[in-house]
Enzyme design. Structure first.
Site, PDB file in Angstrom:
ATOM      1  N   LEU A 156       1.104  -1.398   0.233  1.00  0.00           N
ATOM      2  CA  LEU A 156       0.041  -0.248  -0.343  1.00  0.00           C
ATOM      3  C   LEU A 156       0.880   1.302  -0.149  1.00  0.00           C
ATOM      4  CD1 LEU A 156      -2.947  -0.786   2.178  1.00  0.00           C
ATOM      5  CD2 LEU A 156      -3.340  -0.796  -0.282  1.00  0.00           C
ATOM      6  N   VAL A 157       1.474   0.917   0.874  1.00  0.00           N
ATOM      7  CA  VAL A 157       2.722   2.624   1.215  1.00  0.00           C
ATOM      8  C   VAL A 157       3.373   3.319  -0.262  1.00  0.00           C
ATOM      9  CG1 VAL A 157       4.274   3.782   2.474  1.00  0.00           C
ATOM     10  CG2 VAL A 157       2.494   2.817   3.991  1.00  0.00           C
ATOM     11  N   SER A 205       7.706  -3.985   6.771  1.00  0.00           N
ATOM     12  CA  SER A 205       8.370  -3.140   8.405  1.00  0.00           C
ATOM     13  C   SER A 205       9.149  -4.748   8.526  1.00  0.00           C
ATOM     14  CB  SER A 205       7.287  -3.290   8.871  1.00  0.00           C
ATOM     15  OG  SER A 205       6.375  -4.341   8.258  1.00  0.00           O
ATOM     16  N   VAL A 247       6.920   8.063  12.516  1.00  0.00           N
ATOM     17  CA  VAL A 247       6.596   8.746  13.766  1.00  0.00           C
ATOM     18  C   VAL A 247       5.361  10.070  13.160  1.00  0.00           C
ATOM     19  CG1 VAL A 247       6.347  10.002  15.779  1.00  0.00           C
ATOM     20  CG2 VAL A 247       8.196   8.890  14.974  1.00  0.00           C
ATOM     21  N   ALA A 299       3.331   9.714  10.423  1.00  0.00           N
ATOM     22  CA  ALA A 299       3.469   9.735   8.895  1.00  0.00           C
ATOM     23  C   ALA A 299       4.212  10.387   8.371  1.00  0.00           C
ATOM     24  CB  ALA A 299       1.957   8.985   8.461  1.00  0.00           C
ATOM     25  N   LEU A 312       2.979  13.810   9.007  1.00  0.00           N
ATOM     26  CA  LEU A 312       2.574  15.116  10.054  1.00  0.00           C
ATOM     27  C   LEU A 312       3.939  15.242   9.853  1.00  0.00           C
ATOM     28  CD1 LEU A 312       0.444  14.225  13.027  1.00  0.00           C
ATOM     29  CD2 LEU A 312       0.021  15.670  10.675  1.00  0.00           C
ATOM     30  N   ASP A 350       3.947  -0.276  19.210  1.00  0.00           N
ATOM     31  CA  ASP A 350       4.586   0.598  18.521  1.00  0.00           C
ATOM     32  C   ASP A 350       4.609   2.566  18.783  1.00  0.00           C
ATOM     33  OD1 ASP A 350       3.563   1.352  15.441  1.00  0.00           O
ATOM     34  OD2 ASP A 350       1.678   3.147  16.962  1.00  0.00           O
ATOM     35  N   LYS A 353       7.676   4.239  18.809  1.00  0.00           N
ATOM     36  CA  LYS A 353       8.191   5.781  17.944  1.00  0.00           C
ATOM     37  C   LYS A 353       8.640   6.460  19.910  1.00  0.00           C
ATOM     38  CE  LYS A 353       4.226   4.899  14.999  1.00  0.00           C
ATOM     39  NZ  LYS A 353       2.406   5.646  15.430  1.00  0.00           N
TER      40      LYS A 353
END
Lengths: 376, 376
Positions: B13-14, B98, B156, B158, B160, B229, B233
């Site tokens: 997807l990414v 990942s 961290v 995405a 942003l 998760d 981060k």
């Protein structure tokens, strides 16, 4: 000498903070200051050398004692070229003034091969002709570009990541639907106090007077209440959005801007009289607030760029009491909301202090870092 | 050919969103894709050429039809060097997996002279040894650095602006006091629903089940509720803060992390059984919420890095109902708050979608743009 050479025009509060960051942060050792200039004096490094700024503002005495009276910008460029012919470094000019004359000179700095990093809004919010000139020379939309660079993060929201974020959204192909924000620290403070989510009965004039006493306003608060600072920031942001290319404001004065100076005070030039007479108009503001409160809303002076509606406007709006502009905002914070194709229905928000010497300098110095990373 | 050459590992997807942005945004025309690789196949450009990706995902057929089975990373590097010897371009590797194995290979990519842009958290939140290896090779604190670059904005929040903002604060000499945020989109959604500012009586298990049905959780929601998760981060962010150099987590598993999986469910590996049994523990969550509500507060699962107290922790905290983490947050937004010497008492806040293919790809592609700006 490896690094880039930095020229600092304007050494007031922001300029001093820029110099402090440059001279006290060890990781910035590749940014060398080679010239300082204020309205009275110019201090130049000898070719092959950098200026010793000192840990305790020793540069202030050095600048005051300089034998050189402030050079014209033409003369400054000539002298910088002499230094450059020896140093062989890229030169970046930092304009910490709010001067129209310095802004008008940007095309010539760029032509001389110099990059620019600045918090001065004038060049980007003034005439479209000057902007086009700068755009043509340096602010190209291409990702990679060989010539001088122009960075302007601190022109909106000081050090907050606003211009960079907008650039990242655009360069990766997102489309801006709407940008909306409280873009003036002074207006933020006044309306956070006047119209908090829980309601208030305090008078507008009383809050403006207090803000002025705390130094949060211009000497004449009418200069803040005119909304022109917000109009300038809207002009800057809108010019970065390709979808608005055909509707750009000719300059900040052509932005639809609501002045909060009551009609009866528009011609009052004396600041003290302005403030003294403000209570005459409290009833008008009370009425607007009562109307908002009746709808469980607050008043905020915002800037809005609605790309879909082709609307650019600075003025008072009401927001529900549970909206981030009502609840999250405090002090003299700025907040900005980007609604985009990707960030919708929920927007990307950035909030924090949008004025002050240290945070403004941070934006400028980050810009210098980016220039150094790209040009050495 | 001017520009940089891009290698994409992982085309789910990414990865697909990265390719879409690269191939459809004209200003990115200086980023040339020269290799694609997934777990089955490798597609390489001929030396001197770039891959034609096509406007309609034609690359998918081309990759599936490639005669090359997926190369080992060693072999991939060798082939990329052959291409590079012809193209004479800088190479950047995008790791959209990942995968621990790809992450462990970063030091060798860097040694080969390749830059890295990635949303893969593994290399930066795993062993301190691997991190030190990468740091030593590329993530130098110097502003200007000649070798390969490592960018990790999307690890961290995405797209942003979080890592960039932290970098800008630090490089200009600000000091971080505290970083605090809702860093998991899944946890955000669950607690925005379970503990809204106005209170709620809905059951925890019911909300988790709904989040799972909407695809907001991992196949087994226990993987989200473990907090790992968020711990990853926090590890990533804390390693960027020089003041924490002597207290860095050995890896994300050494971060003080509160798992929300009830003790009685810790050994339940079957996802369906896990979800079916969750209601047995609703009373525990009801009790925590009641306690918060009695204090006019909400519950949020947050990550906290308190630099002054040398504390790094992921867990449930309560916040007053008028705090931005309560009022401003919604959906599965992330929010992060930086309290620093400059941004205090009021912090710098960034908020918005912190997961999703398009916004994650945006962070990766912005990183590629920065690499291109610095390396061509």
């Amino acid at each position: 000498m490896s690094g880039i050479d930095v020229v600092i025009i304007g050494v007031g509060l922001v300029g001093s903070a820029v110099i402090k960051q440059l001279s006290s942060v060890s990781s910035l050792s590749s940014l060398h200051v080679i010239a300082l200039q204020n309205s009275k004096k110019t201090l130049l490094a000898s070719p092959g050398k950098r200026l010793a700024l000192g840990a305790n503002d020793e540069w202030k005495q050095a600048l005051a004692a300089s034998p050189l009276n402030a050079l014209s910008l033409d003369e400054l460029v000539k002298r910088l070229h002499e230094i450059q012919s020896q140093n062989q470094s890229h030169i970046a000019v930092v304009d910490n003034t709010s001067d129209d004359g310095v802004a008008a000179f940007y095309p010539l700095f760029i032509q001389a091969g110099f990059s620019i990093a600045t918090p001065n809004k004038k060049a980007f919010s003034g005439s479209l002709e000057l902007y086009a000139h700068i755009l043509h020379s340096a602010l190209q939309p291409e990702v990679v570009q060989k010539g001088p660079l122009v960075y302007q993060e601190s022109t909106v929201g000081a050090g907050l990541p606003i211009i960079n974020t907008l650039d990242d959204l655009l360069v990766t192909g997102d489309r801006i639907k709407k940008i909306e924000g409280v873009l003036s620290g002074t207006m933020s403070y006044i309306f956070n106090e006047f119209s908090p989510p829980q309601g208030s009965t305090r008078k507008f004039s009383e809050i403006v007077t207090m803000a002025r006493e705390k130094g949060y306003t211009e000497p004449n608060p009418g200069d803040d209440l005119s909304g022109s600072d917000v109009a300038r920031k809207l002009t800057i942001l809108s010019r970065l959005i390709p979808d608005l290319a055909n509707e750009l404001p000719e300059g900040y004065t052509s932005v639809d801007t609501q002045s909060l100076t009551p009609a009866g005070l528009r011609d009052e030039k004396d600041a003290d009289t302005y403030v003294k007479r403000l209570p005459e108009f409290d009833a008008e503001f009370d009425e607007m607030r009562a109307k908002a409160q009746a709808n469980n809303s607050v008043l905020r002076y915002v800037g809005v760029i609605d790309v879909e509606k082709r609307l650019i406007r600075a003025g008072l709006e009401s927001y529900p009491a549970d909206h981030p502009f009502a609840t999250s905002l405090g002090g003299s914070d700025n907040i900005i909301s980007f609604s985009t194709e990707r960030y919708s229905p929920r927007p990307l928000l950035v909030q924090g202090a949008g004025a002050g010497a240290d945070v403004t300098a941070m934006g400028v110095v980050s810009d210098l870092v980016r220039i150094a990373q790209r040009r050495m």
